[in-house]
Design an enzyme around this catalytic site. Structure first.
Site, PDB file in Angstrom:
ATOM      1  N   LYS A 236       0.696  -1.167  -0.063  1.00  0.00           N
ATOM      2  CA  LYS A 236       0.135   0.102   0.047  1.00  0.00           C
ATOM      3  C   LYS A 236       0.783   1.113   0.129  1.00  0.00           C
ATOM      4  O   LYS A 236       1.900   1.147   0.618  1.00  0.00           O
ATOM      5  CB  LYS A 236      -1.054  -0.060   1.398  1.00  0.00           C
ATOM      6  CG  LYS A 236      -2.142   0.716   1.133  1.00  0.00           C
ATOM      7  CD  LYS A 236      -3.316   0.042   0.292  1.00  0.00           C
ATOM      8  CE  LYS A 236      -4.632   0.726   0.174  1.00  0.00           C
ATOM      9  NZ  LYS A 236      -5.674  -0.177  -0.391  1.00  0.00           N
TER      10      LYS A 236
HETATM   11  P1  NAD Z   1     -12.965   7.793  -2.471  1.00  0.00           P
HETATM   12  O1  NAD Z   1     -11.809   8.636  -2.232  1.00  0.00           O
HETATM   13  O2  NAD Z   1     -13.405   7.492  -3.761  1.00  0.00           O
HETATM   14  O3  NAD Z   1     -14.200   8.072  -1.644  1.00  0.00           O
HETATM   15  C1  NAD Z   1     -14.107   8.314  -0.272  1.00  0.00           C
HETATM   16  C2  NAD Z   1     -15.612   8.436   0.227  1.00  0.00           C
HETATM   17  O4  NAD Z   1     -15.731   8.463   1.594  1.00  0.00           O
HETATM   18  C3  NAD Z   1     -15.782  10.049  -0.031  1.00  0.00           C
HETATM   19  O5  NAD Z   1     -17.156  10.064  -0.327  1.00  0.00           O
HETATM   20  C4  NAD Z   1     -15.563  10.816   1.292  1.00  0.00           C
HETATM   21  O6  NAD Z   1     -16.394  11.859   1.600  1.00  0.00           O
HETATM   22  C5  NAD Z   1     -16.178   9.711   2.244  1.00  0.00           C
HETATM   23  N1  NAD Z   1     -15.337   9.784   3.626  1.00  0.00           N
HETATM   24  C6  NAD Z   1     -14.376  10.083   3.827  1.00  0.00           C
HETATM   25  N2  NAD Z   1     -14.018  10.010   5.199  1.00  0.00           N
HETATM   26  C7  NAD Z   1     -15.278   9.948   5.781  1.00  0.00           C
HETATM   27  C8  NAD Z   1     -15.986   9.506   7.063  1.00  0.00           C
HETATM   28  N3  NAD Z   1     -15.169   9.723   8.153  1.00  0.00           N
HETATM   29  N4  NAD Z   1     -17.024   9.348   7.389  1.00  0.00           N
HETATM   30  C9  NAD Z   1     -17.901   9.276   5.910  1.00  0.00           C
HETATM   31  N5  NAD Z   1     -17.584   9.453   4.832  1.00  0.00           N
HETATM   32  C10 NAD Z   1     -16.179   9.781   4.796  1.00  0.00           C
HETATM   33  O7  NAD Z   1     -12.424   6.197  -1.794  1.00  0.00           O
HETATM   34  P2  NAD Z   1     -12.788   4.955  -2.490  1.00  0.00           P
HETATM   35  O8  NAD Z   1     -11.761   4.465  -3.506  1.00  0.00           O
HETATM   36  O9  NAD Z   1     -14.371   4.805  -2.749  1.00  0.00           O
HETATM   37  O10 NAD Z   1     -12.340   4.071  -1.146  1.00  0.00           O
HETATM   38  C11 NAD Z   1     -13.455   3.886   0.075  1.00  0.00           C
HETATM   39  C12 NAD Z   1     -12.921   2.799   0.814  1.00  0.00           C
HETATM   40  O11 NAD Z   1     -12.821   1.508   0.068  1.00  0.00           O
HETATM   41  C13 NAD Z   1     -11.482   2.805   1.395  1.00  0.00           C
HETATM   42  O12 NAD Z   1     -11.670   2.044   2.534  1.00  0.00           O
HETATM   43  C14 NAD Z   1     -10.713   2.042   0.449  1.00  0.00           C
HETATM   44  O13 NAD Z   1      -9.445   1.449   1.218  1.00  0.00           O
HETATM   45  C15 NAD Z   1     -11.639   0.930   0.215  1.00  0.00           C
HETATM   46  N6  NAD Z   1     -11.346   0.475  -1.204  1.00  0.00           N
HETATM   47  C16 NAD Z   1     -11.181   1.040  -2.178  1.00  0.00           C
HETATM   48  C17 NAD Z   1     -10.996   0.003  -3.591  1.00  0.00           C
HETATM   49  C18 NAD Z   1     -11.004   0.987  -4.822  1.00  0.00           C
HETATM   50  O14 NAD Z   1     -10.793   0.151  -5.850  1.00  0.00           O
HETATM   51  N7  NAD Z   1     -11.114   2.368  -4.989  1.00  0.00           N
HETATM   52  C19 NAD Z   1     -10.753  -1.080  -3.332  1.00  0.00           C
HETATM   53  C20 NAD Z   1     -10.897  -1.773  -2.069  1.00  0.00           C
HETATM   54  C21 NAD Z   1     -11.244  -1.186  -1.083  1.00  0.00           C
END
Ligand code: NAD
Length: 422
Positions: free
Chosen positions: A112
């Site tokens: 990561k």
């Molecule tokens: P992103 O940046 O696209 O979106 C994150 C969202 O979470 C935003 O809407 C933000 O406003 C919101 N957010 C942030 N802090 C918050 C809080 N304290 N309370 C409520 N909402 C909050 O990120 P993403 O890519 O969608 O990733 C989200 C999660 O999914 C992370 O934990 C990431 O590690 C996990 N993840 C992402 C992927 C991927 O392919 N992008 C794959 C596996 C896991």
């Protein structure tokens, strides 16, 4: 005492990851030497680097890239841009990537990366400068055969295109396989953008089927309105679920009779905050997590379901789109109350699975259709769920413990077979 060994009631992400590992290793009765090897990150890079800002000044940033384990293949894992990113968080996320790739039986290890930055406060030019400099700084570790980054919170397909271009410029030729989650026009894969959410849907449907429950009309609340959360809103709605609430970091929106998923998508795409969604009432993130829904999908950040609110959670099933949203204390409470938790290393593994497909397509320079991608993804998610659920039933453990046991056994076997060098 290092930060990962403190005994505060609410552990940080790395403490959570270590506790989950220790619990599964204990159930497996894992050999002490192998346990020590698998418990530690293999290598950790910390970089401090300058970025030229729009006002002509220079600002220093700190970034990280951690390889937790590379026994089963090249390191794989996303890059996060977040103001609270730190080494312990990146270590935790790297460790979870090792187990996630192993649960899915992908030929990868876990990694990561992160930069301490709020990307929303940078101009596009500053974001590009930061990304290209960070890519150069971590170029000593990344490459198609060594370590393949992907998007995570705060990064997206454009950021991946800049990383791919930077590494390609240094080499003098295009190296699309150095990152996944790129735009399709530069070697990205069809289906990657919604792969994490599609994987969540697959395992949710699979688990409901095992429980003999009809998904039609089941009520869903989604925390987080980014790549993963917005994809979940769309795909769960299309599959017949009723999305009653969705939030971002500023708060959320609720409509008891169901939100209009297309309107949520349009509102989000236009940069709107979820609390300003028309035809809905406001709700706080705390309230969202405690709603009386059938399915709760935390899809934002770590440490959201803790000893402070676990007893108030009313959902029958929790599908972890986010990494590490549940602390061990909350997990224990959910297990006691019979709440099904589909753990992150399985529930959100659709993203890395299609990232693997993207890497394979880039290496072969032969691209698959979206239907082929989605069909393969569906199969791999269903197979992984079946293995995890079978382990849970046979061993009388939670799905999280089962997923960790399966993953840790696979990495342990590879470790034993390869032996200790020299
Ligand atoms: P992103 O940046 O696209 O979106 C994150 C969202 O979470 C935003 O809407 C933000 O406003 C919101 N957010 C942030 N802090 C918050 C809080 N304290 N309370 C409520 N909402 C909050 O990120 P993403 O890519 O969608 O990733 C989200 C999660 O999914 C992370 O934990 C990431 O590690 C996990 N993840 C992402 C992927 C991927 O392919 N992008 C794959 C596996 C896991």
């Amino acid at each position: 005492m290092n930060s990962a060994e403190t005994t505060s009631p609410e552990p940080n992400a790395y403490e959570t990851a270590l506790r989950q590992f220790d619990e599964a290793a204990e159930i497996l009765d894992l050999d002490a030497d192998v346990r020590e090897i698998l418990r530690r990150p293999k290598r950790e890079l910390v970089v401090n680097f300058p970025v030229e800002m729009d006002d002509g000044g220079t600002r220093m940033f700190r970034g990280y890239r951690v390889h937790h384990n590379i026994t089963r293949g090249p390191a794989k894992g996303g890059i996060r841009y977040h103001p609270m990113a730190d080494l312990d968080e990146v270590r935790a996320l790297a460790m979870w990537m090792t187990w996630k790739c192993a649960v899915m039986n992908l030929p990868y290890g876990g990694a990561k990366g992160g930069v301490e930055v709020d990307p929303h406060r940078l101009s596009l030019a500053e974001l590009e400068n930061l990304t290209r400099r960070y890519a150069s700084e971590i170029s000593v570790l990344i490459g198609p055969e060594f370590d393949i980054p992907a998007p995570d919170m705060g990064t997206n397909a454009q950021v991946m295109a800049w990383i791919m271009d930077t590494i390609s410029m240094h080499a003098g030729h295009s190296i699309p396989a150095v990152v996944t989650g790129k735009p399709v026009a530069v070697g990205g894969s069809e289906g990657r953008a919604s792969a994490t959410s599609r994987g969540m849907l697959e395992v949710t449907l699979g688990m409901l089927k095992r429980q003999g429950r009809d998904p039609q009309g089941l009520r869903v609340a989604v925390q987080g309105a980014g790549n993963v959360g917005m994809g979940a809103v769309r795909l769960f709605d299309e599959a017949g679920f009723t999305i009653v609430a969705v939030s971002d970091s500023e708060g959320g929106a609720i409509r008891e009779t169901g939100l209009d998923a297309a309107a949520v998508a349009r509102h989000g795409a236009g940069g709107g905050l979820m609390k300003d969604l028309p035809d809905a009432d406001r709700i706080s993130n705390r309230e969202l997590l405690e709603l009386p829904v059938d399915i709760l999908a935390p899809a934002a950040i770590e440490g959201q379901l803790t000893s402070a609110n676990a007893s108030q959670v009313k959902a029958a099933m929790i599908v972890e789109g986010a990494n590490g949203p549940t602390t061990p204390a909350a997990d224990a409470e959910f297990a006691d109350r019979g709440i099904t938790v589909i753990p992150d290393i399985l529930a959100n593994a659709g993203g890395v699975t299609v990232s693997y497909f993207e890497w394979v397509q880039d290496l072969q320079q032969f691209f698959w259709t979206e239907d082929e991608i989605n069909a393969r993804l569906g199969r791999q998610m269903r197979d992984a769920l079946a293995s995890v659920a079978a382990t849970a039933e046979e061993s009388g453990v939670t799905l999280r413990q089962a997923a960790h046991m399966l993953a840790i056994s696979r990495v342990a076997e590879a470790t034993r077979l390869r032996g200790i060098y020299p």
